[in-house]
Motif scaffolding. Structure first.
Motif, PDB file in Angstrom:
ATOM      1  N   GLY A  37       0.800  -1.214   0.000  1.00 17.32           N
ATOM      2  CA  GLY A  37       0.000   0.000   0.000  1.00 17.32           C
ATOM      3  C   GLY A  37       0.835   1.267   0.000  1.00 17.32           C
ATOM      4  O   GLY A  37       0.305   2.356  -0.146  1.00 17.32           O
ATOM      5  N   ILE A  38       2.161   1.131   0.185  1.00 21.67           N
ATOM      6  CA  ILE A  38       3.039   2.300   0.122  1.00 21.67           C
ATOM      7  C   ILE A  38       3.936   2.145  -1.098  1.00 21.67           C
ATOM      8  O   ILE A  38       4.746   1.227  -1.180  1.00 21.67           O
ATOM      9  CB  ILE A  38       3.911   2.443   1.386  1.00 21.67           C
ATOM     10  N   GLY A  39       3.742   3.058  -2.036  1.00 19.51           N
ATOM     11  CA  GLY A  39       4.548   3.060  -3.255  1.00 19.51           C
ATOM     12  C   GLY A  39       5.673   4.065  -3.153  1.00 19.51           C
ATOM     13  O   GLY A  39       5.877   4.691  -2.107  1.00 19.51           O
ATOM     14  N   PRO A  40       6.393   4.261  -4.263  1.00 16.27           N
ATOM     15  CA  PRO A  40       7.535   5.180  -4.248  1.00 16.27           C
ATOM     16  C   PRO A  40       7.156   6.622  -3.882  1.00 16.27           C
ATOM     17  O   PRO A  40       7.855   7.263  -3.097  1.00 16.27           O
ATOM     18  CB  PRO A  40       8.075   5.129  -5.677  1.00 16.27           C
ATOM     19  N   SER A  41       6.067   7.133  -4.416  1.00 15.77           N
ATOM     20  CA  SER A  41       5.703   8.526  -4.135  1.00 15.77           C
ATOM     21  C   SER A  41       5.245   8.708  -2.693  1.00 15.77           C
ATOM     22  O   SER A  41       5.569   9.720  -2.055  1.00 15.77           O
ATOM     23  CB  SER A  41       4.631   9.016  -5.104  1.00 15.77           C
ATOM     24  N   LYS A  42       4.494   7.754  -2.148  1.00 13.25           N
ATOM     25  CA  LYS A  42       4.032   7.868  -0.760  1.00 13.25           C
ATOM     26  C   LYS A  42       5.210   7.727   0.201  1.00 13.25           C
ATOM     27  O   LYS A  42       5.301   8.446   1.197  1.00 13.25           O
ATOM     28  CB  LYS A  42       2.970   6.806  -0.464  1.00 13.25           C
ATOM     29  N   ALA A  43       6.146   6.815  -0.101  1.00  8.98           N
ATOM     30  CA  ALA A  43       7.330   6.653   0.739  1.00  8.98           C
ATOM     31  C   ALA A  43       8.148   7.947   0.745  1.00  8.98           C
ATOM     32  O   ALA A  43       8.621   8.388   1.795  1.00  8.98           O
ATOM     33  CB  ALA A  43       8.181   5.488   0.242  1.00  8.98           C
ATOM     34  N   LYS A  44       8.291   8.567  -0.418  1.00  9.08           N
ATOM     35  CA  LYS A  44       9.037   9.827  -0.516  1.00  9.08           C
ATOM     36  C   LYS A  44       8.332  10.926   0.267  1.00  9.08           C
ATOM     37  O   LYS A  44       8.984  11.706   0.973  1.00  9.08           O
ATOM     38  CB  LYS A  44       9.203  10.243  -1.975  1.00  9.08           C
ATOM     39  N   ALA A  45       7.011  10.992   0.180  1.00 11.25           N
ATOM     40  CA  ALA A  45       6.254  12.004   0.920  1.00 11.25           C
ATOM     41  C   ALA A  45       6.431  11.823   2.431  1.00 11.25           C
ATOM     42  O   ALA A  45       6.602  12.797   3.169  1.00 11.25           O
ATOM     43  CB  ALA A  45       4.776  11.936   0.545  1.00 11.25           C
ATOM     44  N   ILE A  46       6.413  10.587   2.899  1.00  7.98           N
ATOM     45  CA  ILE A  46       6.591  10.296   4.324  1.00  7.98           C
ATOM     46  C   ILE A  46       7.988  10.727   4.762  1.00  7.98           C
ATOM     47  O   ILE A  46       8.163  11.403   5.781  1.00  7.98           O
ATOM     48  CB  ILE A  46       6.352   8.807   4.617  1.00  7.98           C
ATOM     49  N   LEU A  47       8.999  10.348   3.988  1.00  5.32           N
ATOM     50  CA  LEU A  47      10.382  10.690   4.340  1.00  5.32           C
ATOM     51  C   LEU A  47      10.621  12.194   4.295  1.00  5.32           C
ATOM     52  O   LEU A  47      11.287  12.746   5.186  1.00  5.32           O
ATOM     53  CB  LEU A  47      11.364   9.977   3.409  1.00  5.32           C
ATOM     54  N   ASP A  48      10.090  12.865   3.292  1.00  9.56           N
ATOM     55  CA  ASP A  48      10.253  14.316   3.184  1.00  9.56           C
ATOM     56  C   ASP A  48       9.639  15.021   4.397  1.00  9.56           C
ATOM     57  O   ASP A  48      10.242  15.928   4.975  1.00  9.56           O
ATOM     58  CB  ASP A  48       9.638  14.848   1.891  1.00  9.56           C
TER      59      ASP A  48
END
Length: 124
Positions: A37-48
Motif C-alpha cells: 500500500g506504500i509506493g515510491p511517491s508515498k514513501a518519498k512524501a513520508i520521508l520528506d
C-alpha cells in the motif's frame, strides 16, 4: 484438537507479524515500500515530511502531515505492519535486537530487574 491447531496458527501469525513491523520514524524508503500500500511517491512524501518536521507522534499526526493518509488508510497500513509512534519505536528496537543478536541496554536492564537481579549499565 482443532482448537489447539487454530490457536497455534494464530500465535505463529501474530509472532511473525510483530517482527515484520516497519517503524515509520526510522525506516528508509525501501523499508517503507515493503509495506503493501506504500509506493515510491508515498514513501518519498513520508520521508520528506519526517525529515522536514521530525518524527511522527502517532497515527493522527501521520494522517495530518502526509497528504493522502486518512484514517482508514493508516489503519490498513498498520495492519500490513507499519508501526507509528512510541509503541512503534519499542517494537523496532526489539526487532533490531533480534536481527543483530544484541539486546538494547534498556531491555537488558528491564529483563534483569524482572528476574530480581541488579542491573548495571556498562559503557563500551
Amino acid at each position: 484438537m482443532f482448537r489447539k491447531v487454530l490457536v497455534t496458527a494464530a500465535m505463529l501469525a501474530a509472532f511473525g507479524h510483530a517482527y515484520a513491523a516497519v517503524d515509520v520514524n526510522t525506516a528508509n524508503e525501501d523499508a517503507l515500500r515493503g509495506i503493501k500500500g506504500i509506493g515510491p511517491s508515498k514513501a518519498k512524501a513520508i520521508l520528506d515530511e519526517r525529515n522536514a518536521h521530525g518524527p511522527f507522534k502517532d497515527a493522527a499526526d501521520l494522517g495530518k502531515r502526509v497528504k493522502g493518509m486518512g484514517g482508514h488508510t493508516i489503519e490498513r497500513l498498520q495492519a500490513e505492519g507499519l508501526a507509528i509512534g512510541p509503541a512503534g519505536a519499542a517494537a523496532s528496537t526489539q526487532v533490531a535486537a533480534a536481527a543483530t543478536g544484541k539486546e538494547p541496554a534498556a531491555t537488558a536492564a528491564a529483563g534483569a530487574a524482572q528476574k530480581g537481579a541488579a542491573a548495571v549499565a556498562v559503557k563500551k
